[in-house]
Design an enzyme around this catalytic site. Sequence first.
Site, short mmCIF file in Angstrom:
data_model
loop_
_atom_site.label_atom_id
_atom_site.label_comp_id
_atom_site.label_asym_id
_atom_site.label_seq_id
_atom_site.Cartn_x
_atom_site.Cartn_y
_atom_site.Cartn_z
N LYS A 195 52.84 41.64 61.20
CA LYS A 195 53.66 41.63 59.97
C LYS A 195 52.86 42.00 58.73
O LYS A 195 53.08 41.47 57.64
CB LYS A 195 54.34 40.27 59.77
CG LYS A 195 55.10 39.75 60.97
CD LYS A 195 56.07 40.77 61.55
CE LYS A 195 57.19 41.14 60.59
NZ LYS A 195 58.10 42.18 61.16
N THR A 196 51.92 42.94 58.88
CA THR A 196 51.14 43.39 57.73
C THR A 196 51.24 44.90 57.54
O THR A 196 50.58 45.45 56.66
CB THR A 196 49.65 43.01 57.88
OG1 THR A 196 49.13 43.63 59.07
CG2 THR A 196 49.47 41.51 57.94
N TRP A 199 57.65 54.37 53.10
CA TRP A 199 57.26 55.76 53.32
C TRP A 199 57.46 56.15 54.78
O TRP A 199 57.25 55.36 55.69
CB TRP A 199 55.79 55.96 52.93
CG TRP A 199 55.57 55.81 51.46
CD1 TRP A 199 55.49 54.65 50.76
CD2 TRP A 199 55.43 56.86 50.52
NE1 TRP A 199 55.31 54.89 49.42
CE2 TRP A 199 55.25 56.27 49.24
CE3 TRP A 199 55.42 58.26 50.60
CZ2 TRP A 199 55.08 57.01 48.08
CZ3 TRP A 199 55.24 58.99 49.44
CH2 TRP A 199 55.07 58.39 48.19
N LYS A 226 62.28 47.50 61.32
CA LYS A 226 61.23 47.53 60.32
C LYS A 226 61.84 47.67 58.93
O LYS A 226 62.85 48.33 58.72
CB LYS A 226 60.27 48.70 60.58
CG LYS A 226 59.63 48.67 61.97
CD LYS A 226 58.78 47.41 62.17
CE LYS A 226 58.15 47.37 63.55
NZ LYS A 226 57.37 46.14 63.76
#
Length: 891
Positions: free
Chosen positions: A623-624, A826, A842
Amino acid sequence: MLGCVTRVRRLVRLLPLQTSLLLLFLFCTISVFISAYFLYGVKRELEPSSGNGGVSGAEGESADSDDPRVTPSRLLPLRGVSGGPGMDPGGARTDPVVLVFVESQYSQLGQEIVAILESGRFRYRTEISPGKGDMPTLTDKERGRFTLVIYENILKYVNLDAWNRELLDKYCVEYGVGIIGFFKANENSLLSAQLKGFPLFLHSNLGLKDCTVNPKSPLLFITRSGQPLPGPLPGDDWTVFQSNHSTYEPVLLAKTQSAESVASMGQNAALLPSVVQDLGLHDGIQRVLFGNNLVFWLHKLVFVDAVAFLTGKRLSLSLERYILVDIDDIFVGKEGTRMKVPDVKALLETQKELRTHVPNFTFNLGFSGKFFHAGSDEEDLGDDLLLSYVKEFWWFPHMWSHMQPHLFHNQSVLAEQMLLNKKFAMEHGIPTNMGYAVAPHHSGVYPVHIQLYDAWKKVWGIKVTSTEEYPHLKPARFRRGFIHSGISVLPRQTCGLFTHTIFYKDYPGSPNELDKLINGGELFLTVLLNPISIFMTHLSNYGNDRLGLYTFKSLMMFVQTWTNLKMQTLPPVQLAQKYFSLFPSERDPLWQDPCEDKRHKDIWSKEKTCDRFPKLLVIGPQKTGTTALYLFLGMHPDLTSNYPSKETFEEIQFFNGHNYHRGIDWYMEYFPLPSNTSSDYYFEKSANYFDSEVAAQRAAALLPKAKIITILINPADRAYSWYQHQRAHDDPVALKYSFHDVITAGHDAPVRLRVLQNRCLVPGWYAVHLERWLNFYHSSQLLVLDGQMLKTEPASIMDKIQKYLGLVNIINYHKILAFDPKKGFWCQLLEGGKTKCLGKSKGRRYPDMDPESQGFLRDYYRDHNIELSKLLYRMGQPLPSWLREELVHTR
């Protein structure tokens, strides 16, 4: 009261001088008697009862107790330790770690000390002996950090400055820690001198002979006292000790080589102490002092006992030893090297002799049936006689034609070879159920050739094998066992005998070299320092001069003479069970890079290549932004990711879980075969490597030159993101409890709630986990990325990564990345202005964290973030933007 005192004064004045002197004499006499009584009583209390006295074995009972130099034990009990063998160390006040002060990193004696500690699997820490420098930290809160102190040069301890000497002595007294010290004389040493601060004199640069063990020394455990060891001791730079203080007791004694004795020790000093034990009666610290280094084998033996004694048996080797002697290549030897009829009879007779030292000792014979009757007529008769004694020995299979398994990649080919050998065994009554096998030249055992393991299990039902190659051949003291694919792999030892060592007179270096190996040398030390020893020998060692029989008969006689070891044997399957009961932590293997060891590369399949291993690991944490980075890296033409997994998608998760036990062949299958270009740069991303307790060590063993990337975001945000991730995946615990309930749950909370709490909070201990990786990788191999910048300025981060990896082709990520406002992050820019983004899972949007949880996590991670900032400073890496902001809040 005052009047009484006045009257006594008047009476004293009236006494004549003679009467006063008489009273003074009587007072002194009574004082002497009282002092003698208490001194005598204390000494009697410290002496062992009759028949105990620290004597080991029957030889000790017949020792000459009238010798004035062999005194009874007066032992000051060790503080801070209790019990003996089998004691529970849970109550000890010190960590089981030895502090070793060495003269330099490369000093010979220091390396020998460390080698013995490593062989015994004892934890230690080495320090360069401080001249006037500071002592290392000795305590951690109320607990001592070391259970024993060893000085390579005892003079460095004696000449410590007052502050550090008092600090160390106080620690030793308070925690019951002993000291071992060595004094090695040189050309500048005084012939006689007092050891500074001790009632002990040293007489140096002597040649000694006829060493003997004091049977009354209380530290004897493995060492057996008996007859003197005749002959000169190595070198002429020995030191002997002299003292009239009752605290010193000799352990080893010897005579001078010359007729002259040390003048100051008197005419009766025929035996001079070369190793003494300080019983602690002088200053409360027990010590063992050696008058030379560890070149003399008996010093090594006494050193092992000294470590055990001074640590209250916490660091101690047991008396039990298990030995198995494999005779490889039965029927394989060349003509002229094989056993004839007399040799086979001698083999059986020697086996019977060895059983007097080792109950049920049985030679273990490894055979390749193809070579049966391949010698001379006399040797063929030897083959026949050996098979007539088939029930007298244990048997295990090699390959039928003695082939190397790693050269064959088809399991069925290996199985066919094994079936031929099994058919031969059944035709000649050789047992086929021993469950043990050895591969020729250790091929296929390690590095693992899985086809061999599978064929072994299918044809023979193999449960145990052995090799000298894991993790490496040398140094031998590091050889270990492991379990793979249901087969236990035990460490195998050499004994100085190889296929070409046939004749005693032609032994390499001289026959004396073989005798030195046996009599206190490497072979003896192997038995001394290993609870289980499987020795590799060969058929050729049992014909002609029968060096195998000579070696093990001599070895067992030597072991029985000088030690109290209880020699035993077990069949291989039971031996494996015993081994892993002693060393359960070795069950899991630690895969090494086969290309880092020439021997391993030689017995590794030529169809395998280390170029298939990744050179970059993205380790997380979860989760980074690791999945986004994985996508961006895959856009570079020189970077190639692993194939996806059916179970874990883009992550292999090899180093942190059950996949690791599938072996490196399984791991390599996730990467393509390298092309002929030099631009192949493989990488893998598994985000749960970061906080795994085992991944760093495993990765460093297999990929020692890899580069490591980790992405760090605010640990509070990471914890909240993980919680929301679990809710999105319908985790019932996350759905039942609020985030604040999860992170503030107490120790009495339900187990599943505590598990979720740990997965939220523990990965955010960034400094703790980074330190673990830095224990195995150099800081230059580890790049820490700012997760916030990866989210907002990914092209800049990718520029940094390309430079870090040293890629030849530099890609402008500003041209191939585009921000997708719908996704909020992005994505890859495709032709026509379209974008390729990560999946729906995501970039989820979820409610902001509640203020109470924000406050709790800021306090929770405050110290962790401070430690992270210090660590990044030491690594020379910039602080992430989020960390700078958090540090501002801590002021």
